[in-house]
Structures are given as C-alpha cells and as structure tokens.
Write an enzyme that holds these catalytic residues in place. Structure first.
Site, PDB file in Angstrom:
ATOM      1  N   ASP A 234       0.860  -1.189   0.000  1.00 50.17           N
ATOM      2  CA  ASP A 234       0.000   0.000   0.000  1.00 50.17           C
ATOM      3  C   ASP A 234       0.894   1.237   0.000  1.00 50.17           C
ATOM      4  O   ASP A 234       1.781   1.388   0.849  1.00 50.17           O
ATOM      5  CB  ASP A 234      -0.899   0.012   1.234  1.00 50.17           C
ATOM      6  CG  ASP A 234      -1.921   1.140   1.179  1.00 50.17           C
ATOM      7  OD1 ASP A 234      -3.045   0.884   0.743  1.00 50.17           O
ATOM      8  OD2 ASP A 234      -1.573   2.266   1.578  1.00 50.17           O
ATOM      9  N   ASN A 242      -2.138  12.924  -5.003  1.00 53.95           N
ATOM     10  CA  ASN A 242      -3.217  13.330  -5.910  1.00 53.95           C
ATOM     11  C   ASN A 242      -3.669  14.759  -5.635  1.00 53.95           C
ATOM     12  O   ASN A 242      -3.894  15.553  -6.562  1.00 53.95           O
ATOM     13  CB  ASN A 242      -4.403  12.375  -5.780  1.00 53.95           C
ATOM     14  CG  ASN A 242      -4.244  11.118  -6.619  1.00 53.95           C
ATOM     15  OD1 ASN A 242      -3.564  11.127  -7.633  1.00 53.95           O
ATOM     16  ND2 ASN A 242      -4.868  10.029  -6.185  1.00 53.95           N
ATOM     17  N   HIS A 247      -4.344  14.179 -10.395  1.00 54.20           N
ATOM     18  CA  HIS A 247      -4.545  12.749 -10.644  1.00 54.20           C
ATOM     19  C   HIS A 247      -3.625  12.206 -11.737  1.00 54.20           C
ATOM     20  O   HIS A 247      -3.276  11.024 -11.729  1.00 54.20           O
ATOM     21  CB  HIS A 247      -6.007  12.481 -11.009  1.00 54.20           C
ATOM     22  CG  HIS A 247      -6.938  12.611  -9.847  1.00 54.20           C
ATOM     23  ND1 HIS A 247      -7.092  11.625  -8.896  1.00 54.20           N
ATOM     24  CD2 HIS A 247      -7.745  13.636  -9.460  1.00 54.20           C
ATOM     25  CE1 HIS A 247      -7.966  12.010  -7.997  1.00 54.20           C
ATOM     26  NE2 HIS A 247      -8.387  13.241  -8.307  1.00 54.20           N
ATOM     27  N   ASP A 251      -1.373   8.885 -11.459  1.00 51.40           N
ATOM     28  CA  ASP A 251      -1.296   7.797 -12.437  1.00 51.40           C
ATOM     29  C   ASP A 251       0.156   7.468 -12.778  1.00 51.40           C
ATOM     30  O   ASP A 251       0.522   6.291 -12.934  1.00 51.40           O
ATOM     31  CB  ASP A 251      -2.046   8.178 -13.716  1.00 51.40           C
ATOM     32  CG  ASP A 251      -3.558   8.199 -13.518  1.00 51.40           C
ATOM     33  OD1 ASP A 251      -4.027   7.692 -12.478  1.00 51.40           O
ATOM     34  OD2 ASP A 251      -4.268   8.723 -14.400  1.00 51.40           O
ATOM     35  N   GLU A 277      -4.506   2.389  -4.709  1.00 48.99           N
ATOM     36  CA  GLU A 277      -3.050   2.391  -4.545  1.00 48.99           C
ATOM     37  C   GLU A 277      -2.568   1.119  -3.848  1.00 48.99           C
ATOM     38  O   GLU A 277      -1.501   1.094  -3.248  1.00 48.99           O
ATOM     39  CB  GLU A 277      -2.598   3.633  -3.757  1.00 48.99           C
ATOM     40  CG  GLU A 277      -2.970   3.637  -2.284  1.00 48.99           C
ATOM     41  CD  GLU A 277      -4.375   4.182  -2.000  1.00 48.99           C
ATOM     42  OE1 GLU A 277      -4.620   4.574  -0.854  1.00 48.99           O
ATOM     43  OE2 GLU A 277      -5.198   4.214  -2.925  1.00 48.99           O
TER      44      GLU A 277
END
Length: 361
Positions: A234, A242, A247, A251, A277
């Site tokens: 994680d 973000n 965003h 990515d 994530e």
C-alpha cells in the site's frame, strides 16, 4: 468421452494458443486409424472374394496397415513428433497409392486416392508441402502414365491433371486464408483475454484475475506440499500526491510503482492491482523469511524510484504486509486478510516499512 480421447490421442495437454496445432495432431491420429481401417476392409473384401487385387498389392496394403498403426502408437501422446510422423505417413501413403496405380490396373478409380491426399497434406503440413506434393503428383502421373500396364487415355489423363491443378490451387488459397483468419482470431482472443484480466493503467492483473490466479497457485502448492506467501503493498500518503500534484501525477506514480513490482518478482509469481493504490503479490514456493526479504527489496526499490512530476521529483514510499500460507488453505481470502493486517501494522509503526504477520499480531 475423456476415456475415448485418452485412448485415441494419449495424455496430451496443449496451450490455449495452440488450438490449430491440437487440431492437426488429432486429425493425423484419426487419419492414421481411418486409413488402416479402410485398408483392412479392402483386405477383407479380397479374402472373401468380393474384389480381386494383385497379390503384390495385397502385401503392400498389409504393410501399409501395420505401419500406419505403428506410426499412430509412436505419435500417441507425443505431439512433438507430429511433423516427422506426418511426413513419414505422407511418404507411406504415396507409396501405397503408386502401388495401387500400377498393380490394380482393372480399377479405373484407383487414381482417386491421389485426390484425397491433397487436402490432407495441406491441413497437416501447410501450403509449401501441399504445393510440393501437388506438383509432384501432377508430374508423376503425367510421366508415369505411359509405363502403366493399362495407361489412361490422353483425354482421361488431361482431365485428371487439370482436376489436380484445380484442387491444389483451391486448397492453397483456402488454406492460406483459413490459417490467416485463425491467426487473427487467436490474436484477437488473446487481446480480449488480456483486456479482461489486466488493469488498464498499470497492465498488472486486475483484482478478479489476480485472485483467480492465486487460487490456482494455492491448489498447485497444496498438491506439491510447497510453501507460499503473499505481500500486501500500500502506497503511503497517496491521496496527498493526488491532492498536491493532480490525478495525472498519481497515475504516473502508480505506473512507475507497478513496473518496479513487476521487475522485482519471478516469472512464476503473480502481481495484481487490487485497489486504488493497493497491490498484492503472490509468491509460490516461498516461505515467510524469503517473502520478507523480497518485500524489503521492493520497499527500498519503491523508495528509490523518485518519479518525476513536472519539474520536480517526488518521494514515494510503501508499507508492505507479509503473510505465509497454511496447508489447510484452499483460496486466497484468508492469507490476504493476514497480509492486509500486517500492512496496517506497518502503517501504525510509522509507514515505509515491512511487517510480517504473526499470530500475536
């Protein structure tokens, strides 16, 4: 049906992308048995006096039947021998057809065996072999007709050769289009399976495909009494990335981390993106100690990535939970929960670290 297939073809296992090869293998097995069976019926007709065949050709037919059965036994369960056995059988058939052509001169229809041979060779060995055999047959009949005890008339041989040329051209074109269509369909199916089973952003296995793969690997591990482990990865403070950089930046981070994870594992391991994530890694034939060592390498590798966002590089870290499998487990659910718990322990201990699940945890 399974017992019949095992009897005819032996214990064989073709890959999903080997449908045409599997078809060719099974076709040759059936052809060998059918050819032997038809020849046995003809021999029975000779023995009962229904039809008359020269004694020399009876010997040829008997040898053809026996050798066909031997080829089938050699081929059965051994697909790697397919090409060699197909060529041997083709040569055997040509010898048998030539024997019939010369020694059974009272049968005007004996030449038909050369016609039935053309489609089979195109199916079994492809266009080049089909063209070679077709041309060889045409030349052989044209030259050899004069040496037959009862040669075909000029009109008859012209018709036979024209029909052979037409048949060869037909199967040459049809075979090319069929194989091309099959290859395109196979590639399209492969792409569809990939799209259905992989995450579009990271190209890792999606959650459904990952868990299904894990269940299969657990079944294999149980059968072979091998250990296995799961890592739950994680990313730390991913929402902050973000919120701060957008965003698109998130990515980029996900794709960079996914590539790092994929490069860190063996080909036999499975890596999946199971959440925004969150990633999971299944490690067959790996105990807890080995999994923890790999997890630490992954953690340090992620920390060293420093992906570039705009004009700056940002630090990305991950908390990784490690859990080992138990022999009684039959699916991924329980071990995944333990790895998830270990990951939360890593979060509580300050993040950017590896934590192994223990019963006390």
């Amino acid at each position: 049906m399974h017992a019949l297939n095992h009897l005819l073809y032996g214990n064989i296992d073709f890959l999903k992308n080997e449908e045409y090869r599997a078809f060719q293998f099974r076709f040759l097995c059936i052809l060998l048995l059918a050819g032997a069976g038809v020849t046995v019926l003809l021999l029975a007709g000779v023995a009962s006096g229904v039809n008359h065949i020269d004694a020399i050709h009876v010997v040829s037919m008997t040898c053809f039947t026996l050798i066909s059965l031997v080829i089938w036994l050699v081929l059965r369960g051994q697909p790697q021998r397919f090409v060699a056995m197909a060529w041997i059988y083709e040569c055997l058939c040509l010898l048998e057809f030539v024997s019939a052509l010369y020694f059974v001169s009272e049968d005007e229809m004996r030449v038909i065996w050369f016609f039935t041979n053309i489609p089979g060779i195109y199916i079994l060995l492809g266009q080049r072999a089909g063209m070679l055999i077709t041309i060889g047959t045409i030349v052989g009949l044209a030259v050899g007709n004069a040496f037959l005890p009862q040669p075909y008339s000029t009109n008859a041989i012209a018709t036979l050769l024209s029909a052979l040329m037409y048949l060869g051209a037909f199967f040459h074109v049809y075979g090319a289009r069929s194989v091309s269509y099959f290859i395109r369909m196979r590639e399209s199916n492969r792409q569809l399976r990939h799209i259905a089973s992989h995450d579009p952003l990271t190209d890792l296995l999606n959650a459904g495909a990952y868990y299904a793969t894990c269940d299969q690997l657990i079944h294999l591990a149980s059968r072979h009494q091998q250990p296995f482990a799961v890592l739950f990865v994680d990313l730390d403070h991913f929402k902050k990335i973000n919120d701060t950089f957008g965003h698109e930046a998130g990515d980029i981070v996900l794709k960079t981390v996914a590539k790092q994870l994929q490069e860190s594992v063996r080909q036999s391991d499975a890596v999946g993106r199971i959440g925004g994530e969150e990633f999971s890694v299944f490690l067959p034939d790996t105990d807890l100690s080995g999994a923890a060592k790999l997890a630490e390498n992954m953690r340090s590798g992620i920390e060293a990535l420093m992906p570039q966002i705009g004009q700056q590089r940002i630090k990305v870290t991950a908390s990784i939970g490690v859990a080992s499998g138990e022999r009684s487990e039959t699916n991924i659910a329980a071990i995944q929960r333990r790895a998830d718990q270990a990951m939360y322990d890593a979060k509580q201990q300050g993040r950017n670290r590896v934590s192994c699940f223990t019963q006390a945890a």
